[in-house]
Design an enzyme around this catalytic site. Structure first.
Site, PDB file in Angstrom:
ATOM      1  N   PHE A  40      -2.565  60.439  27.105  1.00  0.00           N
ATOM      2  CA  PHE A  40      -1.344  60.351  27.909  1.00  0.00           C
ATOM      3  C   PHE A  40      -1.205  58.950  28.500  1.00  0.00           C
ATOM      4  O   PHE A  40      -0.154  58.324  28.412  1.00  0.00           O
ATOM      5  CB  PHE A  40      -1.352  61.413  29.017  1.00  0.00           C
ATOM      6  N   THR A  96      -4.246  68.947  35.628  1.00  0.00           N
ATOM      7  CA  THR A  96      -5.326  68.106  35.098  1.00  0.00           C
ATOM      8  C   THR A  96      -6.470  68.011  36.096  1.00  0.00           C
ATOM      9  O   THR A  96      -7.645  68.104  35.731  1.00  0.00           O
ATOM     10  CB  THR A  96      -4.803  66.706  34.749  1.00  0.00           C
ATOM     11  N   GLY A 106     -17.333  74.440  34.644  1.00  0.00           N
ATOM     12  CA  GLY A 106     -17.808  75.572  33.846  1.00  0.00           C
ATOM     13  C   GLY A 106     -18.726  75.117  32.733  1.00  0.00           C
ATOM     14  O   GLY A 106     -19.761  75.739  32.453  1.00  0.00           O
ATOM     15  N   TYR A 149      -1.065  64.361  42.979  1.00  0.00           N
ATOM     16  CA  TYR A 149      -2.315  63.617  42.770  1.00  0.00           C
ATOM     17  C   TYR A 149      -3.246  63.782  43.961  1.00  0.00           C
ATOM     18  O   TYR A 149      -4.421  64.151  43.799  1.00  0.00           O
ATOM     19  CB  TYR A 149      -1.988  62.142  42.538  1.00  0.00           C
TER      20      TYR A 149
END
Length: 322
Positions: A40, A96, A106, A149
Site C-alpha cells: 500500500f 491494520t 496470535g 492511526y
C-alpha cells in the site's frame, strides 16, 4: 532458534521506508528474513537489492489476515504512518493496527516467538506534557481525523500487553517519534520529505500554521539501531520505550535548514494548521538510555544531507542504495 545465533525473522511492512532498512540490517547480522508487505505504501524498489539474497524471502500479504509461518522473532511495522496515507482509508488503517496486532500476536503465541510492536509518538496525541515520557497517558481526540492511526496504535499496545499478561507472549513495544531518511515516500505528506521535494523542484515550501510548532527528528539508521537493541533485551524489558531524537526544532527552522542545504530559492507559503496537529512533540529518552544504552548519533544536518542526496537521485531517475 535456528542454527545457533541465526534466527528466522518476520518483518511486516518490510518493503516500507523503515521496514526495508530493518530487513537489510537483519540480513547483515546473519539472520533469515521473511519480508511481508501488501505494498500500500511500501515498494519493491526499497528491497530490490535483497530479492536475490539466499536468506531473504518476500511475501505479498495483508496483516489483517492471519499468517501461518515458523519464525523466531517478529517485527510488526505494518501500517501507513503519514497522515495522507493513513487518512486515505481510515477504517482500513484501524484494522491494520488492531487486526494486524491480533494476527501477529496470535502467530507469536503459537510459535513462541518474540514480537516487537512499532508503536508511535502519536499515542501521546497533542501532548500536555513536554517532553513526553512513557508514563504519560496522552491527550488524543478519539473521534478526530487522526484517530484512525492514534487510537489504532493505542489499541494495539493494549493488545500487546494483554497477550503478555494473559498468554506470556514475549513482547517489546517501542514508541517511534518523527523519523526521516532515505526511502521515504516522496508524496507521503510528512514534513521532511515535503520540504526536500519542494525545495529540489523549486516549488514554494508549505508551512502549516506559523511554523513555531516543534518536532524532534530522528535519522532512520539511529531509529532502527534502537529497535534492534530493544528486541535483544532480556524478556523482562517489555517497554514501552520512546525511540527518537530529543533535540527539538521548529518547523520554520527545518525549512530554513533544507533551503540552505539544497541551495534552493523556494519561497515559504503558509496554510492553516490541520485539525489535531500537535503543537509540540519531543521524546524523553531517559528509559532508552538506561535500558538499551541507546541514543541517536546522527546530527540533523548530516541526516538531511543524506536524505537530500536520496531524493535528488530519485527525482532525477537515478538509482541509489541509500
Amino acid at each position: 532458534m535456528r542454527g545457533g545465533t541465526r534466527k528466522a525473522v518476520l518483518v511486516t511492512g518490510g518493503a516500507g521506508f523503515l521496514g526495508s532498512y530493518l530487513c537489510e540490517q537483519l540480513i547483515e547480522h546473519g539472520h533469515e528474513v521473511l519480508c511481508v508487505d501488501n505494498f500500500f505504501t511500501g515498494t519493491k524498489r526499497n528491497i530490490a537489492h535483497l530479492l536475490d539474497h539466499p536468506r531473504f524471502e518476500l511475501l505479498r500479504h495483508d496483516v489483517t489476515f492471519p499468517l501461518y509461518v515458523e519464525v523466531d522473532e517478529i517485527y510488526n511495522f505494518a501500517c501507513p504512518a503519514s497522515p495522507i496515507h493513513y487518512q486515505h482509508d481510515p477504517a482500513q488503517t484501524t484494522k491494520t493496527s488492531v487486526h494486524g496486532a491480533i494476527n501477529m500476536l496470535g502467530l507469536a503465541k503459537r510459535v513462541g516467538a518474540r514480537i516487537l510492536q512499532a508503536s508511535t509518538s502519536e499515542v501521546y496525541g497533542d501532548p500536555k506534557q513536554h517532553p513526553q515520557n512513557e508514563d504519560y497517558w496522552g491527550h488524543v481526540n478519539p473521534i478526530g481525523p487522526r484517530a484512525c492511526y492514534d487510537e489504532g496504535k493505542r489499541c494495539a499496545e493494549t493488545l500487546f500487553f494483554d497477550y503478555h499478561r494473559q498468554h506470556r507472549v514475549k513482547i517489546k513495544v517501542v514508541r517511534i517519534f518523527n523519523t526521516y531518511g532515505p526511502r521515504m515516500h516522496p508524496n507521503d505528506g510528512r514534513v521532511v520529505s515535503n520540504f526536500i521535494v519542494q525545495a529540489l523542484r523549486g516549488e514554494p515550501i508549505t508551512i502549516y500554521g506559523d511554523g513555531s510548532q516543534t518536532r524532534a527528528f530522528c535519522y532512520r539508521d539511529d531509529l532502527i539501531a534502537g529497535c534492534l537493541r530493544m528486541m535483544n533485551t532480556p524478556d523482562d524489558v517489555v517497554g514501552p520505550i520512546n525511540i527518537g531524537n530529543p533535540h527539538e526544532s521548529t518547523i520554520l527552522e527545518l525549512a530554513e535548514s533544507v533551503l540552505a542545504l539544497t541551495g534552493s530559492k523556494s519561497s515559504l507559503v503558509r496554510k492553516p494548521l490541520p485539525q489535531d496537529d500537535p503543537i509540540q512533540r519531543c521524546p524523553d529518552i531517559g528509559r532508552a538510555r538506561q535500558q538499551l544504552g541507546w541514543e541517536p548519533t546522527v546530527s540533523l544536518e548530516t541526516g538531511l544531507k543524506r536524505t537530500i542526496e536520496y531524493f535528488d537521485a530519485l527525482l532525477a531517475g537515478r538509482t541509489t542504495r541509500l
